[in-house]
Scaffold this active site. Structure first.
Site, mmCIF file in Angstrom:
data_model
loop_
_atom_site.group_PDB
_atom_site.id
_atom_site.type_symbol
_atom_site.label_atom_id
_atom_site.label_comp_id
_atom_site.label_asym_id
_atom_site.label_seq_id
_atom_site.Cartn_x
_atom_site.Cartn_y
_atom_site.Cartn_z
ATOM 1 N N HIS A 70 25.053 -13.262 5.439
ATOM 2 C CA HIS A 70 24.635 -12.955 6.816
ATOM 3 C C HIS A 70 25.632 -12.039 7.523
ATOM 4 C CE1 HIS A 70 22.155 -13.624 10.324
ATOM 5 N NE2 HIS A 70 23.222 -13.924 11.049
ATOM 6 N N SER B 280 20.740 -9.925 13.734
ATOM 7 C CA SER B 280 20.621 -11.376 13.815
ATOM 8 C C SER B 280 19.885 -11.779 15.096
ATOM 9 C CB SER B 280 22.023 -12.002 13.720
ATOM 10 O OG SER B 280 21.940 -13.408 13.618
ATOM 11 N N ASP C 120 21.501 -14.297 2.199
ATOM 12 C CA ASP C 120 21.776 -14.700 3.581
ATOM 13 C C ASP C 120 21.675 -16.216 3.708
ATOM 14 O OD1 ASP C 120 21.672 -15.159 6.405
ATOM 15 O OD2 ASP C 120 21.010 -13.096 6.708
#
Length: 286
Positions: free
Chosen positions: A263, A169, A234
């Protein structure tokens, strides 16, 4: 045009947001620290986990964790953690974690992951996270990973060809930045983002001068084997980001698109561990 509405364009040109504001809005959510560092008279650091860290292994396994501070070029003292997962490990992973966790919360995951794929893991907390000094910012992110890289190289004597850079991320941002400047054993980009503006305004087609985290403009300089991982559902960083980053990687290997994953749950799918094992113990060895 680039797909932005008239009001959005007016806002951008009349009062463009500064990169740190984009960064703060999109990325930085440091939790309350879940660990402590304490030093004895010889300067040796003791790494203590709080209950909220949810340590999943034995007390004896905590001996595999070594914590210490290093200082960045921007003057912040940041926390580092070395996890000795395997005595036979060829690779050490330099892991840049996601936005809402710290080293304490990640400790169990690191030990479990490293043990399963036969890698040691070295990680660090960004400025303003955990017990690291300073405030989170884009510039600090780059200085933080530089300091972690130098600490891993000098303190443990690990060569670049035996280091795997892993970013998750927001952690893909400093990972891409470092990987564009140093050739390493491999790079893993887990739920990467193209840039801050492209997350906030999905139809953005170019990098504006005030954009934050422009990984899309750096990833073409990454000359190490690169594995891209992304969940197809996501909800934070759209799957299209992973696809585009993959297409721009000069040495991309077969990616892992996790069907149905969001995610924060990619690691729960069996294909995640299987793909990492294949990459580390087969593709990188051969």
């Amino acid at each position: 045009m680039n797909g932005l509405s008239f009001s959005e364009l007016c806002c951008l040109f009349c009062c463009p947001p500064c990169p740190n504001r984009i960064a703060a809005k999109l990325a930085f959510l440091p939790p309350e620290p879940t660990y402590e560092f304490s030093s004895d008279e010889n300067g040796k650091c003791t790494y203590t986990l709080a209950e909220r860290a949810e340590w999943q292994y034995s007390d004896r396994d905590k001996e595999k964790l070594e914590g210490f501070f290093t200082r960045t070029s921007r003057g912040n003292k940041i926390a580092c953690l070395y996890v000795r997962c395997s005595p036979t490990a060829k690779f050490t992973i330099l892991f840049s974690h996601g936005n809402a966790v710290d080293l304490g919360q990640m400790s169990s995951f690191y030990l479990g992951l490293g043990s399963r794929i036969n890698c040691n893991i070295f990680s660090y907390d960004y400025s303003g996270y955990g017990v690291s000094e300073g405030k989170p910012s884009e510039k600090n992110l780059y200085a933080d990973i530089d300091a972690a890289w130098q600490a891993l190289r000098t303190r443990y004597g690990i060569s670049p060809e035996n280091i795997i850079l892993y970013g998750q991320s927001i952690g893909t941002v400093p990972t891409v930045d470092l990987a564009a400047r140093y050739e390493v054993g491999a790079v893993i980009l887990h739920s990467p983002l193209m840039s801050g503006m492209r997350v906030a305004f999905p139809n953005t087609k170019r990098t504006w001068f005030f954009d934050a985290f422009p990984s899309i403009d750096k990833v073409s300089k990454v000359m190490s084997p690169t594995l891209v991982i992304h969940g197809t559902e996501d909800e934070v960083i759209d799957f299209s980001h992973g696809l585009t980053i993959f297409e721009k990687c000069p040495r991309a290997v077969e990616p892992l698109w996790v069907e149905g994953a969001g995610h924060n749950d990619v690691e729960l799918y069996n294909v995640y561990l299987e793909r990492l094992k294949q990459f580390v113990s087969v593709e990188l060895i051969n």
